[in-house]
Design an enzyme around this catalytic site. Structure first.
Site, PDB file in Angstrom:
ATOM      1  N   HIS A  74      74.615 125.655  -2.456  1.00  0.00           N
ATOM      2  CA  HIS A  74      75.348 124.389  -2.280  1.00  0.00           C
ATOM      3  C   HIS A  74      75.782 124.157  -0.835  1.00  0.00           C
ATOM      4  O   HIS A  74      76.470 123.182  -0.552  1.00  0.00           O
ATOM      5  CB  HIS A  74      76.572 124.348  -3.196  1.00  0.00           C
ATOM      6  CG  HIS A  74      76.201 124.399  -4.643  1.00  0.00           C
ATOM      7  ND1 HIS A  74      75.877 123.280  -5.375  1.00  0.00           N
ATOM      8  CD2 HIS A  74      76.064 125.447  -5.488  1.00  0.00           C
ATOM      9  CE1 HIS A  74      75.577 123.631  -6.613  1.00  0.00           C
ATOM     10  NE2 HIS A  74      75.680 124.943  -6.705  1.00  0.00           N
ATOM     11  N   SER A 133      79.812 127.323  -6.696  1.00  0.00           N
ATOM     12  CA  SER A 133      79.181 126.173  -7.342  1.00  0.00           C
ATOM     13  C   SER A 133      80.118 125.377  -8.236  1.00  0.00           C
ATOM     14  O   SER A 133      79.937 124.184  -8.405  1.00  0.00           O
ATOM     15  CB  SER A 133      77.951 126.623  -8.130  1.00  0.00           C
ATOM     16  OG  SER A 133      78.295 127.639  -9.046  1.00  0.00           O
ATOM     17  N   LYS A 179      68.703 121.187  -4.898  1.00  0.00           N
ATOM     18  CA  LYS A 179      70.004 120.543  -4.698  1.00  0.00           C
ATOM     19  C   LYS A 179      69.920 119.610  -3.498  1.00  0.00           C
ATOM     20  O   LYS A 179      69.322 118.553  -3.615  1.00  0.00           O
ATOM     21  CB  LYS A 179      71.069 121.624  -4.621  1.00  0.00           C
ATOM     22  CG  LYS A 179      71.260 122.211  -6.028  1.00  0.00           C
ATOM     23  CD  LYS A 179      71.974 123.506  -6.114  1.00  0.00           C
ATOM     24  CE  LYS A 179      72.001 123.936  -7.590  1.00  0.00           C
ATOM     25  NZ  LYS A 179      72.190 125.369  -7.774  1.00  0.00           N
TER      26      LYS A 179
HETATM   27  C1  LIG Z   1      71.925 126.262  -8.838  1.00  0.00           C
HETATM   28  C2  LIG Z   1      72.205 127.612  -8.342  1.00  0.00           C
HETATM   29  C3  LIG Z   1      71.261 128.633  -8.485  1.00  0.00           C
HETATM   30  C4  LIG Z   1      70.001 128.446  -9.262  1.00  0.00           C
HETATM   31  O1  LIG Z   1      69.066 127.726  -8.548  1.00  0.00           O
HETATM   32  P1  LIG Z   1      67.872 127.039  -9.363  1.00  0.00           P
HETATM   33  O2  LIG Z   1      66.861 126.755  -8.336  1.00  0.00           O
HETATM   34  O3  LIG Z   1      68.441 125.839 -10.014  1.00  0.00           O
HETATM   35  O4  LIG Z   1      67.423 128.065 -10.362  1.00  0.00           O
HETATM   36  C5  LIG Z   1      71.538 129.855  -7.926  1.00  0.00           C
HETATM   37  N1  LIG Z   1      72.703 130.073  -7.277  1.00  0.00           N
HETATM   38  C6  LIG Z   1      73.634 129.131  -7.155  1.00  0.00           C
HETATM   39  C7  LIG Z   1      74.907 129.434  -6.421  1.00  0.00           C
HETATM   40  C8  LIG Z   1      73.425 127.870  -7.692  1.00  0.00           C
HETATM   41  O5  LIG Z   1      74.361 126.935  -7.600  1.00  0.00           O
END
Ligand SMILES: *Cc1c(COP(=O)(O)O)cnc(C)c1O
Length: 411
Positions: free
Chosen positions: A206, A178, A238
């Protein structure tokens, strides 16, 4: 006593250049947002495909509120599991090529729920050092022994697996990292897991929607299926532009999580309208591949431009394009200078990234224009060298060639 302690903690955070301040955004996500009383070009959202404010997604959301109301009313196992949730789970299973999928309220909760349901005392969880915080927290919550291996070092992981004495072994990794934007070595992780009888879990927050055939994520990119990556986590906030998360895998895995994942059992289901909005965005993910092509085109344009101005980017072909500045305050100063020039860019600091690797993290979306990318490059070219990461590049080549990224200036 608590009052003084809180003050002391906040002072300390400020002193280390680690103070975080929220910006209040007025209105929807997009390539431009209104914040800080101005219109800013936004290079820090995870809305990679530009779906967070897509009219079709927003319309599906409104329609579903008409049908389901605002809230789910209860947990899935009580009376909160609606037809909307159920249909989305089936569509996500089909999309990811898994037998079943299970919705969670957030990615953070999905990771906590999965790892703490599958492992416990006496088990071992192997994690990449740069994994998302939720994966690390999950292993701690589970009470399993947490073993962190150097970033993307599948040989080191193999050595650790060889001497492992755990009852059961789980390997967990981000698919796309990330804060770095690079890919985990999935084929090597899958092979190691298989040889050593470990279970492989990939958090593709991602990757899904963005990379791989049809946007099916990092495992699809490497041609890996459910047998190779038995536990797949995806998030919906995302690339899908909405909110929530899911786990996909075998029917038995999903059924077990329904019984045992505490962050699934003991929490209210997502609003059904969020599920309906996500069904609409999933259709767009599938039917509009141009969105992926567009982001990737803009990323290449940025990388070419960055090379031209001597800006050192991390190795990444994903929409996550970081520039490691090193020092916390320099990273913050760089983001402030960019803000003054009309660009919203996040300065990412420890503990989100290792100490000494504070960075600017640029993210690109299908809705950015070429002119916006070029404008950003121009603003970056104007940054003083000590805060742009460019002097680091010169120092580096002058000294040891390519030191690890953690060898940056500290402070
Ligand atoms: C953003 C993210 C999360 C968390 O997801 P949310 O739905 O925002 O809680 C978990 N793992 C990774 C790799 C992320 O980038």
């Amino acid at each position: 006593m608590w009052r003084n302690w809180l003050h002391g903690q906040l002072d300390e955070i400020e002193k280390q250049g680690l103070y975080r301040r929220r910006k209040v955004v007025e209105g929807p996500q997009g390539p431009e947002v209104n914040a800080e009383g101005r219109r800013l070009v936004n290079f820090c959202s995870n809305d990679y495909l530009g779906l967070a404010n897509h009219p079709v997604v927003a319309y599906a959301f409104r329609q579903a509120i008409g049908r389901y109301g605002a809230g789910a009313g209860a947990a899935h196992l009580v009376c909160g599991h609606t037809r909307a949730h159920h249909a989305l789970e089936e569509e996500l299973a089909e999309f990811t090529g898994r037998e079943r999928a299970l919705l969670f309220s957030t990615g953070y909760m999905a990771n906590l729920g999965v790892i703490s349901a599958l492992t416990g005392r006496g088990d071992e969880v192997f994690e990449d050092r740069l994994n998302h915080a939720s994966l690390l927290d999950a292993a701690l919550l589970a009470g399993a022994r947490l073993k962190r291996y150097p970033h993307c070092d599948s040989a080191a992981l193999k050595r650790e697996l060889d001497v492992s004495g755990g009852k059961r072994r789980l390997i967990a990794s981000d698919g796309v990292f990330s804060m770095d934007g690079d890919l985990a070595p999935l084929p090597a992780l899958a092979a190691s897991a298989m040889q050593r009888g470990a279970l492989l879990m990939i958090d593709d927050a991602h990757g899904l929607g963005v990379i791989g055939e049809g946007g099916r994520g990092s495992s699809a990119l490497f041609g890996l299926a459910q047998d190779d990556v038995p536990v797949l986590v995806g998030t919906l906030g995302k690339a899908f532009g909405t909110f929530g998360a899911f786990v996909a895998g075998s029917a038995d895995l999903i059924e077990f999580l329904i019984q045992r994942a505490r962050t699934y059992v003991y929490t209210t289901a997502l609003p059904p309208a969020v599920a309906e909005a996500t069904r609409a965005s999933l259709r767009l993910v599938r039917e509009e591949p141009w969105r992926r092509d567009r982001v990737s085109f803009l990323v290449q344009r940025f990388r070419t431009g960055a090379a031209r101005i001597g800006l050192q980017l991390l190795e990444s072909d994903t929409p996550i394009q970081p520039v490691v500045v090193g020092d916390n305050r320099s990273a913050v100063r760089a983001s402030e200078v960019l803000l003054a020039a009309g660009f919203l860019v996040a300065a990412i600091r420890p503990p989100t990234v290792p100490v000494g690797t504070a960075r600017l993290r640029f993210t690109f979306t299908a809705r950015h224009t070429e002119a916006q990318v070029d404008g950003l490059l121009e603003a970056l070219d104007g940054l003083p060298p000590e805060i742009s990461g460019r002097d680091r590049l010169e120092n580096r080549s002058a000294s040891t060639g390519t030191p690890p990224i953690s060898a940056g200036v500290s402070g």
